[in-house]
Design a protein around this motif. Structure first.
Motif, PDB file in Angstrom:
ATOM      1  N   ASP A  16       1.141  -1.235   0.050  1.00 36.82           N
ATOM      2  CA  ASP A  16      -0.367   0.277   0.245  1.00 36.82           C
ATOM      3  C   ASP A  16       0.732   1.702   0.008  1.00 36.82           C
ATOM      4  O   ASP A  16       0.808   2.370   0.593  1.00 36.82           O
ATOM      5  N   ARG A  18       2.268   4.486  -1.687  1.00 38.02           N
ATOM      6  CA  ARG A  18       2.561   5.336  -2.322  1.00 38.02           C
ATOM      7  C   ARG A  18       3.180   5.850  -3.231  1.00 38.02           C
ATOM      8  O   ARG A  18       4.243   6.706  -2.554  1.00 38.02           O
ATOM      9  N   ASP A  44       1.001   1.931  -5.259  1.00 37.26           N
ATOM     10  CA  ASP A  44      -0.013   3.057  -6.219  1.00 37.26           C
ATOM     11  C   ASP A  44       1.479   4.063  -6.749  1.00 37.26           C
ATOM     12  O   ASP A  44       1.313   4.507  -6.387  1.00 37.26           O
ATOM     13  N   ILE A  46       0.378   7.624  -8.143  1.00 34.30           N
ATOM     14  CA  ILE A  46      -0.610   8.291  -7.784  1.00 34.30           C
ATOM     15  C   ILE A  46      -0.546   9.479  -8.708  1.00 34.30           C
ATOM     16  O   ILE A  46      -1.458  10.325  -9.223  1.00 34.30           O
ATOM     17  N   LEU A  64      -3.265  13.684  -1.810  1.00 36.52           N
ATOM     18  CA  LEU A  64      -2.529  12.420  -1.886  1.00 36.52           C
ATOM     19  C   LEU A  64      -0.984  12.858  -1.603  1.00 36.52           C
ATOM     20  O   LEU A  64      -0.138  13.059  -2.856  1.00 36.52           O
ATOM     21  N   PRO A  66       3.269  11.033  -1.559  1.00 39.26           N
ATOM     22  CA  PRO A  66       3.812  10.533  -2.193  1.00 39.26           C
ATOM     23  C   PRO A  66       4.628   9.526  -1.119  1.00 39.26           C
ATOM     24  O   PRO A  66       5.030  10.740  -0.284  1.00 39.26           O
ATOM     25  N   ASP A  67       4.964   8.644  -0.898  1.00 40.88           N
ATOM     26  CA  ASP A  67       5.579   7.896  -0.049  1.00 40.88           C
ATOM     27  C   ASP A  67       6.899   8.165  -0.224  1.00 40.88           C
ATOM     28  O   ASP A  67       8.274   8.006   0.401  1.00 40.88           O
TER      29      ASP A  67
END
Length: 100
Positions: A16, A18, A44, A46, A64, A66-67
């Motif tokens: 999970d 991003r 994902d 994004i 959102l 991003p990681d």
């Protein structure tokens, strides 16, 4: 027949997550986005862009965050390190540079 299988040591590592991707080469960008969609389905993408200034704006304004930001460090126009500095102006935790 060659088939891709994820190495055991990576299973469950990035669940999970991003990701946002920046590369000024449109074909390279499409390939990396496709790689994530086809092979790393637990991650994902994004957003993606070919423009460094749009990356700064997206990091600042996108709902959102991003990681992970994959950033072409030697792109035309605004260079990767400048994009990182631009993002750090509003988010000091973001964009730690890694070069190899």
């Amino acid at each position: 027949m060659n088939t891709y299988s994820e190495p055991d040591h990576l299973t469950g590592y990035c669940v999970d997550a991003r990701v946002a991707i920046v590369d000024n080469d449109e074909r390279a960008l499409e390939s990396v986005v496709s790689l994530f969609a086809d092979r790393l389905t637990q991650i994902d993408v994004i957003w993606s862009t070919t423009e460094g200034l749009r990356a700064i704006k997206s990091c600042k304004e996108h709902e959102l965050k991003p990681d992970l930001l994959l950033l072409d460090m030697s792109s035309e126009g605004i260079q990767g390190p400048s994009v990182c500095r631009g993002i750090r102006r509003f988010d000091g935790r973001a964009c730690y540079e890694w070069t190899s």
